[in-house]
Design an enzyme around this catalytic site. Structure first.
Site, PDB file in Angstrom:
ATOM      1  CG  ASN A 133      -7.361  -2.541  -6.647  1.00 21.58           C
ATOM      2  OD1 ASN A 133      -6.399  -3.276  -6.426  1.00 21.58           O
ATOM      3  ND2 ASN A 133      -7.772  -1.643  -5.758  1.00 21.58           N
TER       4      ASN A 133
ATOM      5  CG  ASP B 241      -2.061   0.945   1.131  1.00 19.75           C
ATOM      6  OD1 ASP B 241      -2.297   1.492   0.033  1.00 19.75           O
ATOM      7  OD2 ASP B 241      -2.737   1.164   2.155  1.00 19.75           O
TER       8      ASP B 241
END
Length: 239
Positions: free
Chosen positions: A64, A16
């Site tokens: 996503n 991340d």
């Protein structure tokens, strides 16, 4: 200092912070993702060198797809580039490449390249590199249940159920690392995280290097894993 005799077997990473890394530099998000790929290359090589048996990387979630189309296209392009660049190195280093997730939904070019690498490396006996692509933890469990319902199996236990997960040869996670300071598991490998040790770092993924990885391993090695038992049971060797 990392202790060779206490290396975790399966390390998983939620990578991340690519977007924030780019934003801090006034760059488009895709530059952060490209820098993130370089971090992947370093960590895969280092993990194999220090004796990690399984390395799972959360590369692209089922959620996503909701990101801007140009970012999704860029991520798919980077996936193709990564496989092209690292194909022969993965084979030469005896790494077995597997994928967890619904590959069928990926665009043709990256999917075909990923499938070729899976096939070519399937007999390798070194570290298993498990890339979570188009992956969602709840979807994995639901897909496993549907496979079981479609089979003739009537008696299910945890071992049998695990055999219906994506990449069933990948065992439970020993250590989960998440970068960028976020402290959540984001629907990642829910079944295999049951007794994992969790490690959170504020380091953004593109800045996560071998030294940062070793910090996480060292932290893991200084924890007591009880698996629901007492310290006395652990000392008596009940695990």
């Amino acid at each position: 200092m990392v202790q060779e005799e206490k290396i975790p077997s399966h390390v998983a990473i939620i990578m991340d912070g690519n977007g924030r890394w780019a934003k801090k530099r006034g760059l488009p998000r895709i530059f952060g993702h490209r820098a993130g790929v370089k971090a992947v290359e370093k960590i895969v090589s280092h993990a194999a060198n220090i004796g990690i048996k399984y390395l799972s990387l959360f590369a692209f979630s089922t959620e996503n797809w909701l990101r801007p189309k140009d970012e999704v296209s860029g991520l798919m392009m980077l996936l193709s580039e990564f496989v092209d660049k690292k194909f022969f190195e993965i084979i030469e280093k005896d790494i077995k490449f597997v994928v967890s997730g619904r590959l069928i939904d990926l665009p043709d070019e990256p999917r075909s390249k990923v499938l070729k690498l899976i096939e070519t490396s399937k007999n390798n006996t070194g570290m298993v590199l498990n890339l979570a692509l188009n992956y969602g933890g709840r979807k994995e469990i639901v897909d496993a249940v549907n496979k079981i319902l479609a089979s003739d199996i009537k008696d299910i236990d945890e071992k049998v159920f695990s055999g219906f997960l994506y990449s069933p040869e990948v065992p439970d996670i020993d250590l989960l690392i998440r970068t960028s300071g976020e402290m959540r598991i984001s629907n990642f490998m829910l079944w295999r995280l049951a007794y994992a040790e969790l490690y959170f770092t504020k380091t953004l993924w593109p800045d996560f290097d071998e030294a940062e990885f070793d910090k996480a391993i060292f932290d893991y090695q200084n924890r007591d894993r009880r698996f629901g038992m007492t310290d006395e049971q652990i000392r008596r060797g009940n695990i």
